[in-house]
Enzyme design. Structure first.
Site, PDB file in Angstrom:
ATOM      1  CG  PHE A 124      -2.025   0.909   1.231  1.00  0.00           C
ATOM      2  CD1 PHE A 124      -3.227   0.570   0.622  1.00  0.00           C
ATOM      3  CD2 PHE A 124      -1.921   2.150   1.830  1.00  0.00           C
ATOM      4  CE1 PHE A 124      -4.301   1.456   0.614  1.00  0.00           C
ATOM      5  CE2 PHE A 124      -2.985   3.045   1.821  1.00  0.00           C
ATOM      6  CZ  PHE A 124      -4.182   2.688   1.212  1.00  0.00           C
ATOM      7  CG  ASP A 189      -0.855  -2.515   6.596  1.00  0.00           C
ATOM      8  OD1 ASP A 189      -1.973  -2.764   7.083  1.00  0.00           O
ATOM      9  OD2 ASP A 189      -0.571  -1.431   6.068  1.00  0.00           O
ATOM     10  CE1 TYR A 212      -9.650   3.092   6.164  1.00  0.00           C
ATOM     11  CE2 TYR A 212      -8.851   3.999   8.243  1.00  0.00           C
ATOM     12  CZ  TYR A 212      -8.633   3.663   6.918  1.00  0.00           C
ATOM     13  OH  TYR A 212      -7.408   3.906   6.357  1.00  0.00           O
ATOM     14  CE  LYS A 213      -8.624   0.233   4.072  1.00  0.00           C
ATOM     15  NZ  LYS A 213      -7.168   0.148   4.052  1.00  0.00           N
ATOM     16  NE  ARG A 362      -9.885  -2.091  -3.957  1.00  0.00           N
ATOM     17  CZ  ARG A 362      -9.385  -1.452  -2.911  1.00  0.00           C
ATOM     18  NH1 ARG A 362      -8.318  -1.903  -2.297  1.00  0.00           N
ATOM     19  NH2 ARG A 362      -9.957  -0.357  -2.460  1.00  0.00           N
TER      20      ARG A 362
HETATM   21  C1  PLP Z   1      -6.330   1.247   4.203  1.00  0.00           C
HETATM   22  C2  PLP Z   1      -4.894   0.946   4.345  1.00  0.00           C
HETATM   23  C3  PLP Z   1      -4.015   1.854   4.965  1.00  0.00           C
HETATM   24  C4  PLP Z   1      -4.507   3.195   5.450  1.00  0.00           C
HETATM   25  O1  PLP Z   1      -3.596   3.912   6.210  1.00  0.00           O
HETATM   26  P1  PLP Z   1      -4.101   5.183   7.038  1.00  0.00           P
HETATM   27  O2  PLP Z   1      -2.893   5.745   7.654  1.00  0.00           O
HETATM   28  O3  PLP Z   1      -5.121   4.684   8.025  1.00  0.00           O
HETATM   29  O4  PLP Z   1      -4.742   6.129   6.064  1.00  0.00           O
HETATM   30  C5  PLP Z   1      -2.679   1.475   5.103  1.00  0.00           C
HETATM   31  N1  PLP Z   1      -2.235   0.277   4.655  1.00  0.00           N
HETATM   32  C6  PLP Z   1      -3.072  -0.612   4.039  1.00  0.00           C
HETATM   33  C7  PLP Z   1      -2.545  -1.948   3.579  1.00  0.00           C
HETATM   34  C8  PLP Z   1      -4.411  -0.304   3.861  1.00  0.00           C
HETATM   35  O5  PLP Z   1      -5.226  -1.178   3.266  1.00  0.00           O
END
Ligand code: PLP
Length: 402
Positions: A124, A189, A212-213, A362
């Site tokens: 990410f 992560d 939040y997911k 997706r």
């Molecule tokens: C959604 C997501 C994030 C989001 O990071 P924030 O700092 O909360 O905005 C980070 N890493 C992954 C793999 C994600 O899916």
């Protein structure tokens, strides 16, 4: 083999032991098919009530309520550890965002390992950007390997950050297997995995994730971090905030980290966010992660089966692993016109999916809120729209959030 029929989808819904939990979520527009729970989970009645209660509490008790609130990030961390992470009490803290937590843990890990800071190019974006910055600050090599396997090989003696479930392809790695393959300290992560798949952190070094997911705690709800118990006393956060200081309210001169996971706190936690996570976890506990993960596998398998029958003839290619245990709860479909297809699905067909660079449509099947008929109807709408070439009528304009 013939594609499953809509009656097949309805039969699976009737047999779904989690189907009743859908009633606890707010669905403002039942004709719209929401397949983006991997970006932002739906709101539940439970979370809405808990947040209203928090606002009342704030109004009535004002600063007095802090006596209860101050315990919440560790109490809710323990609840999350038990409900969804396979971690022990005292190993999980609710705090900050994923980005900030990666920053804290990567610095703490770099104190323990002299080698490179490594991730894979498919990780990410925020993970890659933060790690690159930490490496620069620490004068370390930063390696962005072509694949997770290459990253594992490159990380010897260093710090390795990997996504448990890849945000684009949905591929899922085996946490224990990776630990066997490297002496690097590993930061997992879990953002695209937590609340969707079985996670067993026992023995894992470090982890972060968002709420939040698939946990349905709401936009910008705080993230979590995990540090294995035996590592905690020798690890320090690079942010010496007052919430991480021993005897915080003595307000004494100088800094000394508190014992335990709270040494990774920084400043005042977002209490509305932590309250939302607490309420959202009740739903996860009611369903149980084994049931949630089994439903994710069944939903994605159903989606893959339909995509294979209906969409591959229309130029789509399935980008997710075909083994359900090797993926999370979303399915990636490659198509050279994925962006106009995604826009027109939202604007014209009432299907909310999302687009990821360079060519991925997706489809997220959040197990608590997605039915088998949603999957059937959603893919049926994709097939009709693309077969009629309707997506070519949509101006491929830019948007800030895709
Ligand atoms: C959604 C997501 C994030 C989001 O990071 P924030 O700092 O909360 O905005 C980070 N890493 C992954 C793999 C994600 O899916």
């Amino acid at each position: 083999m013939a594609a499953p029929t809509r009656d097949d989808a309805l039969a699976r819904d009737a047999a779904d032991s989690l189907a009743a939990l859908r009633e606890r979520f707010i669905v403002a527009d039942p004709d719209r098919i929401y397949l983006d729970g991997n970006s932002l989970g739906r709101l539940s009645v439970d979370v809405r009530q808990a947040m209203a209660g928090l606002v009342d509490d704030w109004g009535k008790r004002v600063v007095e309520a802090w006596n209860d609130w101050v315990e919440l990030p560790t109490r809710v961390g323990n609840r999350l550890a038990a409900a969804a992470l396979g971690a022990n009490p005292g190993e999980v803290l609710i705090a900050d965002s994923v980005s900030v937590n990666i920053y804290k843990l990567a610095h703490a890990a770099a104190d323990h390992r002299d080698g490179p800071i490594v991730t894979d190019a498919g990780n990410f974006p925020t993970d890659r950007y933060v790690l690159e910055g930490v490496a620069r600050q620490r004068g370390r090599a930063y390696v962005e390997a072509a694949s997770a396997a290459d990253a594992i090989a490159a990380a010897a003696g260093g710090v390795l950050c990997l996504a448990h479930v890849d945000y684009r392809t949905g591929r899922r790695l085996d946490i224990r297997e990776v630990a066997r393959q490297t002496d690097a300290l590993v930061i997992w992560d879990l953002s695209h995995a937590v609340g969707a798949t079985e996670i067993d952190l026992s023995g894992a070094d470090l982890a972060v994730g968002c709420t939040y997911k698939y946990l349905h705690a709401g936009p910008g709800a705080p993230a979590f971090l995990y540090v294995r118990t035996d590592l905690q006393s020798s690890m320090r956060s690079p942010i010496q905030g007052w919430f991480s200081r021993r005897d915080q309210f003595a307000m004494a001169p100088g800094y000394e980290p508190v014992d335990g996971i709270e040494r990774f706190a920084a400043g005042t936690p977002s209490i509305p966010g932590v309250v939302a996570i607490d309420a959202a976890l009740a739903l996860v506990e009611d369903a149980g992660i084994p049931g949630i993960a089994a439903k994710a596998r069944a939903l994605t398998s159903f989606g893959v089966e339909l995509a294979d029958a209906w969409l591959t003839p229309l130029g789509f290619r399935i980008g997710s692993p075909l083994d359900p245990r090797a993926r999370g709860a979303h399915v990636a479909l490659h198509h050279s016109e994925a962006w106009p297809i995604c826009r027109s699905l939202i604007d014209r067909a009432g299907v909310v999916a999302d687009f990821r660079q360079p060519d991925i449509l997706r489809l997220g099947f959040a197990p608590l809120t997605t039915s088998f008929s949603d999957v059937w109807d959603g893919l049926d709408r994709v097939r009709r729209l693309v077969a009629a070439r309707e997506h070519l009528e949509v101006a491929a304009g830019e948007r800030r959030v895709t």
